[in-house]
Write a protein that holds these residues in place. Structure first.
Motif, mmCIF file in Angstrom:
data_model
loop_
_atom_site.group_PDB
_atom_site.id
_atom_site.type_symbol
_atom_site.label_atom_id
_atom_site.label_comp_id
_atom_site.label_asym_id
_atom_site.label_seq_id
_atom_site.Cartn_x
_atom_site.Cartn_y
_atom_site.Cartn_z
ATOM 1 N N LEU A 147 5.727 71.297 46.319
ATOM 2 C CA LEU A 147 4.283 71.391 46.118
ATOM 3 C C LEU A 147 3.523 70.434 47.020
ATOM 4 O O LEU A 147 2.443 70.735 47.484
ATOM 5 C CB LEU A 147 3.955 71.060 44.666
ATOM 6 C CG LEU A 147 4.043 72.217 43.702
ATOM 7 C CD1 LEU A 147 3.929 71.705 42.289
ATOM 8 C CD2 LEU A 147 2.945 73.206 43.970
ATOM 9 N N PHE A 152 2.332 73.668 52.876
ATOM 10 C CA PHE A 152 1.807 74.622 51.910
ATOM 11 C C PHE A 152 0.331 74.399 51.633
ATOM 12 O O PHE A 152 -0.234 74.946 50.724
ATOM 13 C CB PHE A 152 2.604 74.536 50.613
ATOM 14 C CG PHE A 152 4.007 75.005 50.802
ATOM 15 C CD1 PHE A 152 4.251 76.253 51.343
ATOM 16 C CD2 PHE A 152 5.075 74.181 50.488
ATOM 17 C CE1 PHE A 152 5.542 76.683 51.535
ATOM 18 C CE2 PHE A 152 6.354 74.614 50.679
ATOM 19 C CZ PHE A 152 6.601 75.868 51.211
ATOM 20 N N PRO A 154 -3.678 74.331 52.973
ATOM 21 C CA PRO A 154 -4.536 74.782 54.079
ATOM 22 C C PRO A 154 -4.971 73.631 54.979
ATOM 23 O O PRO A 154 -5.517 73.852 56.044
ATOM 24 C CB PRO A 154 -5.727 75.399 53.367
ATOM 25 C CG PRO A 154 -5.710 74.841 52.002
ATOM 26 C CD PRO A 154 -4.295 74.509 51.680
ATOM 27 N N TYR A 155 -4.739 72.432 54.516
ATOM 28 C CA TYR A 155 -5.131 71.276 55.322
ATOM 29 C C TYR A 155 -3.980 70.798 56.184
ATOM 30 O O TYR A 155 -3.878 69.627 56.507
ATOM 31 C CB TYR A 155 -5.576 70.128 54.416
ATOM 32 C CG TYR A 155 -6.642 70.522 53.454
ATOM 33 C CD1 TYR A 155 -7.716 71.306 53.889
ATOM 34 C CD2 TYR A 155 -6.603 70.135 52.130
ATOM 35 C CE1 TYR A 155 -8.696 71.671 53.016
ATOM 36 C CE2 TYR A 155 -7.589 70.507 51.256
ATOM 37 C CZ TYR A 155 -8.645 71.277 51.700
ATOM 38 O OH TYR A 155 -9.640 71.643 50.851
ATOM 39 N N GLU A 156 -3.082 71.702 56.495
ATOM 40 C CA GLU A 156 -1.874 71.269 57.170
ATOM 41 C C GLU A 156 -2.168 70.643 58.530
ATOM 42 O O GLU A 156 -1.411 69.820 59.025
ATOM 43 C CB GLU A 156 -0.933 72.465 57.348
ATOM 44 C CG GLU A 156 -1.558 73.562 58.170
ATOM 45 C CD GLU A 156 -0.837 74.876 57.938
ATOM 46 O OE1 GLU A 156 -0.366 75.435 58.920
ATOM 47 O OE2 GLU A 156 -0.738 75.320 56.782
ATOM 48 N N ASP A 157 -3.290 71.044 59.099
ATOM 49 C CA ASP A 157 -3.585 70.570 60.448
ATOM 50 C C ASP A 157 -4.195 69.170 60.426
ATOM 51 O O ASP A 157 -4.639 68.666 61.435
ATOM 52 C CB ASP A 157 -4.552 71.545 61.133
ATOM 53 C CG ASP A 157 -5.758 71.799 60.294
ATOM 54 O OD1 ASP A 157 -6.764 72.227 60.840
ATOM 55 O OD2 ASP A 157 -5.696 71.563 59.066
ATOM 56 N N GLU A 158 -4.214 68.589 59.279
ATOM 57 C CA GLU A 158 -4.997 67.377 59.139
ATOM 58 C C GLU A 158 -4.065 66.231 58.738
ATOM 59 O O GLU A 158 -3.118 66.418 57.974
ATOM 60 C CB GLU A 158 -6.056 67.677 58.085
ATOM 61 C CG GLU A 158 -6.516 66.566 57.282
ATOM 62 C CD GLU A 158 -7.284 67.110 56.087
ATOM 63 O OE1 GLU A 158 -7.264 66.423 55.077
ATOM 64 O OE2 GLU A 158 -7.866 68.208 56.173
ATOM 65 N N ASP A 161 -5.150 61.904 54.814
ATOM 66 C CA ASP A 161 -6.168 60.874 54.874
ATOM 67 C C ASP A 161 -6.441 60.402 53.458
ATOM 68 O O ASP A 161 -6.833 61.196 52.601
ATOM 69 C CB ASP A 161 -7.431 61.488 55.500
ATOM 70 C CG ASP A 161 -8.539 60.471 55.619
ATOM 71 O OD1 ASP A 161 -8.260 59.286 55.342
ATOM 72 O OD2 ASP A 161 -9.649 60.858 55.984
ATOM 73 N N LYS B 141 -3.700 81.181 46.030
ATOM 74 C CA LYS B 141 -2.592 81.021 46.963
ATOM 75 C C LYS B 141 -1.585 80.112 46.279
ATOM 76 O O LYS B 141 -1.916 78.996 45.886
ATOM 77 C CB LYS B 141 -3.096 80.387 48.249
ATOM 78 C CG LYS B 141 -2.079 80.410 49.342
ATOM 79 C CD LYS B 141 -2.724 80.001 50.640
ATOM 80 C CE LYS B 141 -1.777 80.237 51.786
ATOM 81 N NZ LYS B 141 -2.426 80.037 53.052
ATOM 82 N N PRO B 143 1.836 77.767 46.079
ATOM 83 C CA PRO B 143 2.363 76.796 47.047
ATOM 84 C C PRO B 143 3.337 77.417 48.037
ATOM 85 O O PRO B 143 3.520 76.910 49.136
ATOM 86 C CB PRO B 143 3.069 75.769 46.160
ATOM 87 C CG PRO B 143 2.400 75.886 44.859
ATOM 88 C CD PRO B 143 2.002 77.308 44.712
ATOM 89 N N LEU B 176 -12.086 79.219 58.726
ATOM 90 C CA LEU B 176 -11.771 78.128 57.812
ATOM 91 C C LEU B 176 -11.299 76.896 58.551
ATOM 92 O O LEU B 176 -11.668 75.773 58.234
ATOM 93 C CB LEU B 176 -10.707 78.602 56.833
ATOM 94 C CG LEU B 176 -10.620 77.809 55.545
ATOM 95 C CD1 LEU B 176 -11.904 77.903 54.781
ATOM 96 C CD2 LEU B 176 -9.467 78.305 54.702
ATOM 97 N N LYS B 184 -14.802 70.963 54.192
ATOM 98 C CA LYS B 184 -13.541 71.278 53.532
ATOM 99 C C LYS B 184 -13.406 70.525 52.218
ATOM 100 O O LYS B 184 -12.708 70.962 51.314
ATOM 101 C CB LYS B 184 -12.374 70.879 54.440
ATOM 102 C CG LYS B 184 -12.001 71.942 55.443
ATOM 103 C CD LYS B 184 -10.800 71.466 56.212
ATOM 104 C CE LYS B 184 -10.449 72.419 57.314
ATOM 105 N NZ LYS B 184 -9.365 71.892 58.126
ATOM 106 N N PRO B 189 -8.171 74.082 47.582
ATOM 107 C CA PRO B 189 -7.173 74.715 48.447
ATOM 108 C C PRO B 189 -6.504 75.935 47.828
ATOM 109 O O PRO B 189 -6.058 76.827 48.550
ATOM 110 C CB PRO B 189 -6.172 73.603 48.726
ATOM 111 C CG PRO B 189 -6.478 72.530 47.769
ATOM 112 C CD PRO B 189 -7.888 72.670 47.363
#
Lengths: 674, 256
Positions: A147, A152, A154-158, A161, B141, B143, B176, B184, B189
């Protein structure tokens, strides 16, 4: 709320200290600040004596501690020095956290609630408790594993923080604290209460009866009905609409039924709807019925001879329900009067313009610079009420139950312009039509123009159902027709096979924007008095040929197709039961226009956006051609300045001429000049 | 049921509705899930009725079928990129004959003809991609990346139902990732993993109406005229259906 201390990482969330909580309490918004009070255990539970008023926490604690018979030593220790206990927990997070350690301490309950959300949010790897094994960090074989893996999210590119995480925590907590509109509870408080109760009562197999406990807590919740300053007054839009709709169903008891001679003006909407439903088109039955009732109201209010449900045009904000009516003569006169009034207004406007022009002319006489000689092309007069494009009067409303609005009669200029533009209807009749070329009128006029165009193109009937009233009128291209009493309905198969079985019963609209051609110059002759202009006009008039179109009751098989697409598609309502099949005709030129025929019964209807189909994309009208400049001729060019030689020659010539008259004087003059 | 009630303007023919309800359950072995009506694309000579099978993962590719008589169904293959590119260049109405061949010699020398069936596939794909929408919160969505129906979705509130930002495109999000961190931060999420409608280009490519005094919200796409979405606020009922000619409304900027 929830603002982290400087050195705190998400991992240490579980080790919230009461000191920290107290510090937080000061910073919390007021609604949350009273939380400890609201978190106090329900007063009705047997284990606890009802707290006498808002007792301070410590005193309550002590009282409870002294009254509870089965108090374990740990608890006592906790009460003795809560700070010490906290320090211990802070040093060894999650190590000695036995259930017994939890008390009915509200502050702890809050902590517990806070801890609850941690695994849910996956914000910190949960600490596995020794010897429990019921919850903790997920093992790879467990369903929740992964988890907290970054891929998994949507903030994977971040980059993870801590600030964003804290924001997420705050958001989650805010969500939990959202007060339900129904009961006034929020989940945060509720969880706190549930856990308090569990820890107080310590039942067996808690996991199995957690739902019941939750229910009990809700039951026991005592909530005072607070007085509000404002009246709780809420009128839903649903209520308003229902009220309007209900008015449709009320029968006026005082209304006296008039004896109407001839067929009733009210159309049988439901019957038509039934046939169109066979075709798979139409409205919901409820809506049809409401429209039916609405039309009944219209017929009662207005002196209407015939009435028909024309169709429905979709709009962006609201839709239009359209009724096609013929009004009785009284109304016709009134309509005529209003029309005349409008014309008068127009005329007045023209007069004003004329006056302006006259003034200009007067000024011109006083050596004013020339005024513009441009004259707009003569305005083509609109057709009289009850004829041509204005044969019917249309009423529209946005929803059944709302008042009907009478649309103004259509003018040729509006039709001509409507052909060049393609706009969505907004649903508000007074909305401006922003377009190029500029549309003369607002949305009501545009709607009326589109209705006229659609009617002219798609109103069809079985061939032979209508006949001309008399032979002469056919020649004159009058639009009078009558029902053919001897009409024998053709079999459905025939109606489907050839399009020649259908005929238009509405006159086609000419390019001019009228059904009957009118010479625009002739009508304007009176206004123009100058002979020259009249001559010019006459010349033009000779060049302008009368527009003609196919006469009334033309077969639709003669309609031009759209490139490779035929103008009409005829289909049977069903293939399985030919005995009760009806013929459905669908217009490809005006998508949404349908007709059905079954025996002597037929009708037309339109449901759609009110736009014509074109295989190509809409191309906006070209800008009008720029006017040619005045041709360069003798009036524009200037002669070259006279040279010295020319002037000398001119003088010499003059002198010679003078010399001829009076030689001496001429010589003297020459002498003087030199 | 409700889709029919809302998009009452172009129901399938009376008998066909009955036929659909009879034949759709029979598709189960083919689609391995319950079939549902996607819509209908009207051709000049006939109409294609389209059904689709929905699996538990709603983001996965769907199996689609078409029928001309609502009884015999043929499976549609997934659309390829070439098909999509070619179909974009075709204009005009569908014919109603799956074997009809469009002449593409001018556009594409390699594949001079395109079957109407291929155009149908590409058009459906395009419609779903551009205007297939769901209310916010209706899907979650998980995990593991799959998208499931949200069991706890209780419908949008009336105030939210009037806003375009409460509806999502049900396709892979494009905007997005371009959002700022601040934007964001307000997103959840598990729910906000899709693009919302509010930034659709051009502005105003949706018509949003409250019908029956606010009991039903109806969204109509103006880009693909014929696509109607409905949602009954405060309930789980929502859905969209397409009844149209399968032509994109390229005149939209002129018409607003």
């Amino acid at each position: 709320r929830g603002v982290p201390g400087p050195g705190r990482t998400p991992g240490s969330l579980r080790a919230l200290t009461p000191g920290c909580a107290a510090g937080r309490a000061g910073a919390w918004p007021p609604a949350v600040r009273i939380q400890p009070l609201r978190c106090s255990p329900p007063s009705g539970t047997p284990h606890q004596p009802p707290p006498a008023g808002p007792a301070p926490w410590d005193s309550q604690q002590i009282r409870r501690g002294s009254e509870q018979p089965h108090q374990d030593p740990q608890q006592a220790q906790d009460q003795r020095e809560s700070a010490g206990q906290t320090r211990v927990r802070g040093q060894a997070p999650g190590q000695s956290q036995s259930p017994a350690q939890h008390l009915g301490h509200p502050r702890r309950a809050a902590q517990a609630a806070e801890q609850l959300q941690v695994p849910q949010l996956n914000l910190s790897p949960p600490v596995r408790h020794r010897g429990q094994g019921t919850h903790g960090p997920y093992q790879p074989h467990e369903p929740g594993y992964g988890l907290d893996q970054p891929e998994f999210s949507p903030y994977e590119d971040e980059i993870p923080d801590p600030k964003a995480r804290m924001l997420a925590i705050q958001n989650a907590k805010a969500y939990l604290l959202k007060t339900s509109t129904k009961s006034g509870l929020n989940l945060y408080d509720h969880l706190a209460r549930v856990i308090t109760k569990i820890l107080d009562e310590q039942p067996e197999n808690t996991a199995d009866i957690i739902e019941n406990i939750s229910k009990d807590v809700k039951w026991a919740q005592f909530r005072k009905k607070m007085d509000t300053l404002r009246d709780e007054h809420l009128i839903l839009p649903t209520y308003e609409a229902a009220e309007k709709c209900k008015a449709l169903f009320v029968k006026d008891s005082g209304e006296e039924e008039e004896e109407i001679v001839g067929p009733p003006p009210l159309p049988n909407v439901m019957e038509t709807a039934f046939y169109f439903e066979q075709a798979g088109i139409g409205l919901n039955k409820d809506e049809s019925y409401c429209i039916f009732l609405s039309l009944k109201n219209l017929v009662n209010v207005q002196p209407i001879l015939t009435c028909r449900f024309w169709g429905k045009i979709l709009g962006l904000e609201m839709n239009y329900i359209i009724a096609e009516t013929q009004v009785r003569e009284v109304e016709d006169q009134e309509g005529g009067e209003t029309g005349h009034e409008r014309e008068e207004i127009y005329e007045e406007g023209e007069r004003e313009m004329d006056e302006g022009e006259e003034e200009g002319e007067e000024k011109e006489k006083r050596d004013e610079p020339p005024k513009s000689t441009y004259k707009p092309p003569p305005e083509i007069p609109r057709e009289e009420n009850g004829a041509g494009t204005n044969k019917y009067v249309y009423f529209v409303c946005n929803e059944p139950g709302k008042p009907w609005v009478k649309l103004p009669p259509v003018t040729p200029a509006q039709i001509v312009c409507a052909r060049k533009i393609k706009k969505f209807f907004t649903g508000r009749l007074d909305a401006p039509v922003v377009s190029f070329p500029p549309f003369p009128g607002n949305e009501a006029n545009y709607l009326r123009a589109q209705i006229a165009r659609i009617s002219a193109g798609t109103h069809v009937s079985p061939t032979g159902f209508y006949q001309f009233a008399n032979e002469d009128e056919e020649e004159e291209e009058g639009d009078a027709y009558e029902e053919n009493p001897d009409f024998e309905p053709p079999p459905v198969a025939e109606m489907l096979e050839s399009l020649a079985a259908w005929a238009h019963h509405v006159k086609i609209i000419l390019k001019q924007g009228r059904c009957v051609w009118i010479n625009p110059q002739k009508s304007d002759e009176n206004a123009e008095e100058e002979e020259e202009e009249e001559e010019e006009k006459d010349e033009e008039g000779e060049g302008q040929q009368e527009e003609t179109g196919p006469p009334l009751l033309t077969l639709i098989s003669e309609d031009a197709g759209i490139k490779s697409i035929p103008a009409w598609t005829a289909q049977a309502s069903t293939n399985l039961i030919p005995e009760y099949c009806i013929a459905i005709l669908q217009s490809n030129r005006w998508p949404g226009a349908y007709a059905f025929a079954s025996g002597r019964k037929f009708d037309n209807i339109y449901f759609g956006w009110g736009h014509k189909y074109s295989p190509e994309n809409h191309s906006p009208a070209l800008p009008p051609p720029a006017q040619a400049e005045y041709p360069i001729g003798s009036e524009i060019t200037e002669t070259v300045d006279p040279t010295v030689e020319e002037e000398m020659a001119f003088k010499a010539a003059q002198e010679e001429a003078l010399a001829g008259d009076d030689e001496e004087e001429g010589e003297e003059d020459e002498g003087d000049d030199e | 049921g409700d889709a029919e009630a809302m998009e009452a303007l172009s129901l399938p023919r009376a008998g066909r509705r009955a036929a659909l309800s009879a034949s759709l359950p029979l598709l189960q072995p083919t689609t391995a899930s319950s079939g549902s009506v996607w819509g209908c694309i009207q051709g000049v000579r006939g109409a294609y009725y389209i059904a689709e099978g929905l699996g538990p993962d709603r983001a996965a590719a769907r199996s689609r079928l078409y029928s001309l008589n609502c009884l015999d169904w043929s499976l549609l293959t997934p659309a390829t990129k070439e098909m999509l590119a070619l179909a974009e260049q075709l204009q005009g109405r569908f014919q109603g004959d799956p074997s009809f061949e469009y002449d593409l010699a001018e556009v594409n020398a390699e594949a001079p003809v395109m079957k109407e069936e291929a155009r149908l596939i590409a058009t459906i794909e395009q419609i779903d991609k551009e205007v297939g929408i769901v209310p916010r919160g209706a899907f979650v969505k998980t995990p593991l990346g799959s998208v499931h129906e949200n069991r706890h979705f209780e419908g949008l509130s009336l105030a939210e139902a009037k806003k375009l930002s409460s509806y999502f495109h049900f396709t892979k999000p494009v905007n997005l990732k371009n959002k700022t961190l601040l934007e964001k931060a307000d997103l959840d999420p598990s729910i906000d993993f899709l693009d919302s409608l509010e930034h659709d280009i051009p502005r105003g490519s949706w018509s949003i109406q409250l019908e029956k005094g606010g009991t039903v919200v109806v969204l109509r796409s103006l880009l693909w005229l014929g696509l109607t979405f409905y949602h009954v606020p405060m309930t789980k009922q929502f859905g969209y259906v397409y009844f149209g000619t399968g032509e994109k409304n390229l005149d939209l900027p002129f018409m607003l």
